[in-house]
Design an enzyme around this catalytic site. Structure first.
Site, mmCIF file in Angstrom:
data_model
loop_
_atom_site.group_PDB
_atom_site.id
_atom_site.type_symbol
_atom_site.label_atom_id
_atom_site.label_comp_id
_atom_site.label_asym_id
_atom_site.label_seq_id
_atom_site.Cartn_x
_atom_site.Cartn_y
_atom_site.Cartn_z
ATOM 1 C CG ASP A 91 -2.322 0.566 0.810
ATOM 2 O OD1 ASP A 91 -2.372 1.771 0.484
ATOM 3 O OD2 ASP A 91 -3.316 -0.174 0.834
ATOM 4 C CG HIS A 95 -4.440 1.875 -2.149
ATOM 5 N ND1 HIS A 95 -4.586 2.545 -0.950
ATOM 6 C CD2 HIS A 95 -5.688 1.771 -2.685
ATOM 7 C CE1 HIS A 95 -5.881 2.825 -0.760
ATOM 8 N NE2 HIS A 95 -6.563 2.372 -1.804
ATOM 9 C CD GLU A 113 -10.224 3.366 -1.038
ATOM 10 O OE1 GLU A 113 -11.123 3.669 -0.230
ATOM 11 O OE2 GLU A 113 -9.088 3.001 -0.671
#
Length: 532
Positions: A168, A239, A302
């Site tokens: 991440d 990420h 995301e």
């Protein structure tokens, strides 16, 4: 009967079977792994050696049961576990252990005891095939021995998937031989937020760690011996700031970055150059080598498009491919990686944002944004693992009040976890729902002790929800009172029913509690533009 998860059916008699120093254990050679585990699990606390021999405890191979199903029968004279597959025999052995005194879960002898189980007949099988738990080791690293301990805890609750979130913005946790700076640079950050990010407080402490490739081989092997499949996640294309910090050429800005020290969604995403695609293809080559299971997760969630919309090379790539916008660019990029995995006989898993651009057949969808996304994926012909954030995220607070450590999100109570149903209402394509997984995202879980607190006893409730067709919460609470003694024996620092112990609170790390209405509003915003 006090076992968790509850079996499909059980009949208890009046007598008991008592183990002695000479009680033998024999197993059909096809089921010998369960016998080996049972000897290893019971000997330290009980002193029982269970020598090879007829009579006593027998693990028999039978035909006609599902691979994870078993039957267990105990009389005053013998105990018999019947199974068709190794996994079923193992779960029968797990049930046998739970029928003993909770002290059987300790790592050493504490007193002289008579070890016995009741006369009983059990017939059992799981409701769902995918019974998982995601552990995020990227935000806060979980040392190898603590991770092995969690594999044992998953197996003890008949959970069979560990989704390991390895990369991440805030850390890269997997050694990649070809790209050593991913761990040399990307595995640590200079500090972490203290509490929820809105407070702008930091702890000033470097944080890091990673698993070597031999660590991973050990973890995967250890899990396989307990019938837990490890599903790795390499998050793409967002990420990824830890990777970009290690290799700046992967990013869009052309300037060095640090491993991210804030939580939340960051704007630094991968560029779409051929060299970057080749880089992560190389990474996946090594992931495939390390993780023999069917499934590999490539994220896809995301992903802000700000940098791509401002990037000349990204715009040129869109023109070259005839793509309308950056959303289609993400779809093109992720299709490269999902096609790559499919071509190598693996099943790619991606988060439900990938539905927005269309997915090729064979991609399993992780549905985290609620039942709408789960139903869309199933109706589109995809297998689905359901993990809705409002129902199954175990980093969300467990009760109202400031006593909860770093309280975030809405309340995800023990009762609500127990009532969770992974199948969206009215869905005809039920067979597409493989099962579900709970999630331990660790932005605010910075130690194994806090991981215990957030996981248990909710993870036990989730395990029963995934295993047992019939559920009774009041009965579960009665059994949980006994099960907590097993957790005590294992050293699990679970949340007490009455609230946290003083040392389990975190007044130094303020949170950001939200109401369920706020969570539902956010969910509605996320899914408002989705089309079935």
């Amino acid at each position: 009967m006090t076992t968790i998860p509850a079996p499909a059916s059980a009949t208890i008699g009046d007598g008991c079977f008592t183990f002695t120093d000479t009680t033998p254990l024999t197993a059909d050679p096809a089921l010998d792994r369960a016998a080996g585990w049972l000897r290893q699990a019971l000997a330290p606390a009980t002193g029982l050696q269970l020598p090879e021999g007829p009579g006593g405890v027998e693990i028999r191979l039978v035909e006609g049961l599902d691979p994870e199903a078993y039957r267990l029968s105990a009389t005053t004279r013998s105990v018999v576990i019947e199974a068709t597959g190794q996994a079923g025999a193992f779960y029968g052995a797990q049930t046998l252990r739970q029928l003993l005194d909770p002290a059987a879960f300790r790592a050493g002898r504490t007193a002289d005891r008579t070890w016995s189980i009741p006369e009983i007949t059990v017939s059992d099988a799981p409701a769902y095939g995918w019974r998982g738990c995601l552990i995020d080791v990227a935000r806060h690293f979980l040392p190898k021995n603590d991770l092995l301990r969690y594999i044992d805890l998953l197996a003890a609750h008949k959970l069979n998937v560990l989704h390991l979130h390895l990369t991440d913005d805030q850390g890269w946790r997997l050694e990649i031989r070809k790209y050593p700076k991913l761990t040399k640079v990307g595995s640590w950050r200079r500090e972490s937020p203290l509490g929820a990010r809105r407070h702008r407080m930091y702890d000033g402490r470097p944080h890091g760690g990673y698993y070597t490739q031999d660590d991973i081989r050990e973890i995967v092997s250890y899990a396989a011996d307990r019938f837990v499949t490890v599903v790795p996640e390499i998050d793409l294309p967002g990420h990824t700031q830890a990777a970009i910090a290690a290799y700046p050429e992967l990013g869009n800005l052309g300037t060095p970055l640090d491993v991210r020290t804030d939580w939340g969604v960051g704007e630094n995403v991968l560029n779409v150059a051929d060299e970057t695609i080749a880089f992560f293809t190389d990474v996946l080559d090594e992931v495939i080598e390390l993780f023999p299971g069917e499934y590999i997760c490539v994220g896809g969630d995301e992903t802000p498009k700000t940098q791509w919309n401002a990037s000349v090379p990204a715009k040129e790539r869109m023109r070259e491919l005839g793509l309308r916008d950056a959303d289609e660019l993400q779809t093109w990029l992720m299709r490269h990686f999902t096609d790559y995995l499919l071509a190598r006989g693996r099943k790619p898993v991606g988060w439900d944002e990938l539905l927005e651009g269309g997915l090729p057949p064979g991609v399993t969808v992780g549905a985290w944004r609620g039942p709408t996304c789960a139903a869309m994926a199933a109706r589109a012909g995809h297998d689905v693992v359901v993990s809705p954030f409002a129902e199954t995220y175990l980093d969300f607070r467990q009760a109202e009040g400031e006593q909860e450590p770093v309280p975030i999100g809405s309340v995800t109570s023990l009762r609500s976890i127990y009532a969770f149903d992974p199948v969206p209402p009215g869905l005809a394509e039920r067979d597409r729902i493989l099962g579900a997984q709970a999630a331990l995202w660790t932005e605010h879980i910075d130690s194994p002790r806090l991981l215990d607190y957030m996981a248990f006893p909710r993870l036990a409730a989730f395990a029963e929800a995934m295993w047992s067709e019939e559920r009774d919460f009041d009965d579960f609470l009665v059994r949980l009172a006994v099960h907590e003694k097993r957790l005590d024996a294992l050293g699990v620092e679970y949340r007490p029913a009455g609230g946290p112990h003083p040392w389990q609170q975190r007044p130094d790390a303020p949170g950001h509690p939200r109401t369920r209405a706020e969570i539902d509003a956010q969910l509605a915003t996320w899914t408002s533009n989705l089309h079935p």
